[in-house]
Write an enzyme that holds these catalytic residues in place. Structure first.
Site, PDB file in Angstrom:
ATOM      1  N   ASP A  57       0.873  -1.165   0.000  1.00  0.00           N
ATOM      2  CA  ASP A  57       0.000   0.000   0.000  1.00  0.00           C
ATOM      3  C   ASP A  57       0.918   1.225   0.000  1.00  0.00           C
ATOM      4  O   ASP A  57       2.115   1.130   0.308  1.00  0.00           O
ATOM      5  CB  ASP A  57      -0.951  -0.004   1.203  1.00  0.00           C
ATOM      6  N   TRP A  58       0.344   2.366  -0.363  1.00  0.00           N
ATOM      7  CA  TRP A  58       1.169   3.573  -0.561  1.00  0.00           C
ATOM      8  C   TRP A  58       1.847   3.996   0.753  1.00  0.00           C
ATOM      9  O   TRP A  58       1.170   4.271   1.738  1.00  0.00           O
ATOM     10  CB  TRP A  58       0.289   4.673  -1.146  1.00  0.00           C
TER      11      TRP A  58
END
Ligand code: BGC
Length: 714
Positions: free
Chosen positions: A228-229
């Site tokens: 995930d970012w």
């Protein structure tokens, strides 16, 4: 090592160490369209690779695309074929914008009713979640766009999402939280995104057991695992655990600039650990540390080769490496608009309908009340925000449909959904009179004015909504502001009151006994008003069913601080498998749901014949539409396991369902296949176990409305 075809292995062999390292981490997209971007290697004709956010549509800064209903509304259709078509449509929109992968579907289980991202997820049930996840994946990938099921795994709350540890037992993981991901992998998903949170103490980006041993080894997943970012905890730890691609690979500041994220957005404040923090933790990990580490030994280099091969393998699969990728597609195509409306209408759940309050007659004079009736409810806040080219508010939709008069009053202050973005084009699409902060016709919020207009009308339609977002959980299941007071006041004055609830998940409806009808339309997306009008006036049967239980907040199993949001950064999942209806159907009578899982009325009435087992994995039942109008029924089959000493099991588990369209008076034999998932249980010592004995198959309209039953054996 993944099993890349020979071309991919040759390509990996031809890459330098620097080139390999550049392929396993994101960079800034020079074109500014992608949420995640991997630069190509021109020397070897490896093209650029672009990943765009979903799951409610394709988010491209500065461009419009179809805003589909929220995933929870899609699940409420109980019709995975519609989800497959949504996958196809989203893939075509991705291709039209040069995007090769979509960051969706979101398929975390709805464990906590307060979770701010429930609207991006499907259900509290693993069979529904698995079916919808697989269907969207198939649809996306049939158009040569890579699906990215997310967030793997146990990302069930937003509070402290970067640090909280889901303290969850193996049985609950296996029975509830993993099946959606396994189904997505079986459907061929080319990528999986790891979650921000920890599971039993280890960050998911670093979770070797779940990422390598379960996902890659046990399920034979041969695609790439993307973080995930800013969710990559470490370089060597993550790579060793099985992470293949770090995103976004650039600093938070660079990301803000590239993607038009509002740096002042509430969820993104520095130091707020419910959000993406600025500073040290957003420094890309794979940029420098990885190269230094892999250079040291053969195992490191092999792992790097595997990471690269997995990414190139997916690029090859969609035809990107040999120049065959079809970038045709279409944005905002008429069939996508139609599908968005069909999904919104079919996902609409009629919770209550006393004395045939609905459908409305064509010429009824309507008092349309509520702070959001002049703005379509597109979705929640966060990375799933989509800017449509067109949107229809409840006001516009009802005005276009009715032969009667429509008087509008907002009643109370606007309910504003927080946004992650400051994209100017986001304001461009509204209905003519919706733009800006003012209500149409210069109206101001005034409950008395709403009451006056409701008193004069044939029917008051009150539209209420919540405002949920990625990065924050709901503090209460009550509707924001004074909307509950507004409903009560209108219901007191009006002859008939219909309430339309637009919410991202379960909400409390304290006024439900005072009103005649309640419609749950979730976040219906761009087609909001058209879909709503078609249901309210009976052009479409409200065929949605609840994929989540509606109940008072304190009766959910997560209503203790230890379980949600957790204490000392640990959330105890010690309710085990007793989540959603598995809890309510097993718990004491005090924990009655307001509206049970699977509930939803129709304008038609259905009668059920005998249930008949077909072999040991299917059941058939005759269903008759006993009304004088066409309708759509969702037939549901639940399995009650035999009692086994020392084993605690849910009273019933959903095993199968089918949505059927029946003309007035029509009878059809509906066959439901029964998922083995409802029969087996996970035993910590033995693994998957199916107890021998008789299993009662209950067939009916909801988890609490069983019409007929039969028995199958194992
Ligand atoms: C979200 C992901 C999303 C990513 C990229 C994260 O904040 O959790 O769901 O895909 O951002 O926008």
């Amino acid at each position: 090592m993944a099993s890349p075809d020979t071309d991919v292995s040759d390509l990996v062999d031809s890459l330098s160490l620097d080139e390999k390292c550049s392929l396993v981490r994101g960079a800034a997209d020079p074109e500014g369209t992608a949420t995640g971007y991997v630069p190509g290697v021109p020397r070897l004709d490896i093209p650029e690779f672009r990943l765009a956010d979903g799951p409610l549509g394709i988010r491209i800064p500065g461009r419009s695309s179809t805003a589909f209903p929220a995933s929870i509304a899609v699940a409420a259709t109980f019709d995975p074929e519609l989800a497959r078509r949504q996958g196809v449509a989203m893939a075509r929109e991705a291709k039209a914008s040069g995007q090769h992968a979509v960051l969706g579907p979101g398929l975390n289980l709805v464990r906590v009713p307060n979770c701010g991202r429930n609207f991006e997820y499907y259900a509290e049930d693993p069979v529904v979640t698995a079916d919808f996840a697989a269907a969207v994946v198939e649809g996306l990938q049939s158009e040569d766009v890579i699906a990215t099921p997310k967030h793997y795994v146990a990302n069930n709350q937003e509070t402290k999402r970067l640090v909280v540890s889901a303290e969850v037992g193996e049985r609950a993981l296996r029975e509830l939280y993993l099946p959606g991901f396994e189904a997505a992998v079986e459907a061929g998903a080319g990528s999986v995104m790891t979650a921000y949170n920890r599971v039993n103490g280890t960050h998911m980006s670093d979770h070797r057991r779940l990422v390598t041993e379960v996902l890659k080894d046990e399920w034979s997943f041969d695609g790439y695992v993307v973080s995930d970012w800013f969710g990559t905890e470490s370089a060597v730890g993550a790579a060793t655990a099985g992470l293949d691609l770090e995103m976004p690979g650039i600093s938070l500041e660079a990301l803000h600039e590239a993607f038009g994220i509002d740096p002042d957005a509430e969820m993104l404040e520095e130091g707020d650990d419910e959000s993406i923090p600025a500073g040290e933790t957003t420094t890309p990990r794979f940029a420098t540390e990885l190269k230094a580490a892999v250079g040291r030994d053969r195992a490191g280099l092999d792992r790097l080769d595997d990471m690269v091969a997995r990414i190139l393998g997916q690029m090859a699969r969609i035809g990107l490496l040999d120049g065959d990728w079809d970038d045709g597609g279409a944005l905002d195509a008429p069939e996508h608009r139609d599908l968005a409306e069909t999904l919104a209408a079919r996902g609409t759940v009629l919770l209550k309908n006393d004395d045939g309050a609905l459908p409305l007659s064509d010429d009824a004079d309507v008092a349309l009340v509520g702070p959001g009736v002049a703005e379509a409810m597109l979705g929640g806040g966060g990375s799933s925000e989509v800017t449509p080219a067109r949107e229809v508010s409840a006001l516009a939709g009802i005005r276009a449909r009715t032969d009667g008069s429509v008087v509008f009053e907002p009643g109370v202050e606007r309910v504003v959904t927080p946004s992650f973005f400051d994209d100017e084009s986001a304001d461009a699409a509204g209905d003519d009179e919706d733009a800006g902060d003012d209500f149409p016709g210069g109206k101001t919020p005034d409950i008395d004015a709403a009451v006056d207009c409701a008193r004069e009308a044939d029917v008051a339609v009150v539209v209420v909504r919540d405002a949920t977002t990625e990065g924050a959980d709901r503090e209460t299941l009550r509707l924001p502001g004074e909307q509950d007071e507004l409903v009560e006041a209108v219901a007191d004055a009006a002859d008939r009151t219909v309430v339309v609830v637009q919410s991202g998940g379960p909400v409390e409806l304290p006024w439900r006994d005072s009103v005649d009808a309640v419609v749950e339309s979730w976040y219906p997306g761009q087609a909001d008003g058209d879909a709503l009008a078609s249901v309210l006036y009976g052009d479409a049967d409200p065929s949605g069913r609840l994929p989540v239980t509606f109940a008072p907040e304190e009766s959910y199993p997560t209503a203790s601080e230890e379980r949600f949001p957790g204490v000392d950064d640990e959330a105890q999942y010690d309710e085990g498998v007793f989540v959603g209806y598995r809890h309510f159907d097993t718990a004491d009578a005090d924990d009655e749901p307001t509206y049970p899982f699977g509930h939803g009325l129709s304008y038609a009435t259905f009668e059920y014949g005998e249930a008949e087992a077909r072999g040991d994995d299917a059941v058939a039942v005759e269903v008759t539409n006993a009304s004088d109008r066409a309708g759509r029924e969702v037939v549901q089959a639940y399995v009650r396991p035999p009692a086994v000493a020392g084993v605690e099991r849910p009273t019933r588990e959903l095993a199968g369902y089918a949505a059927v369209e029946l003309a007035a008076g029509e009878t059809e034999t509906v066959e439901l296949s029964l998922s083995e998932h409802a029969f087996r249980r996970y035993d910590d010592a033995e693994g998957w176990t199916v107890d021998a004995g008789d299993y009662v198959v209950e067939v009916g309209r909801s988890s609490r409305d069983v019409r007929v039953e039969t028995t199958v054996s194992r």
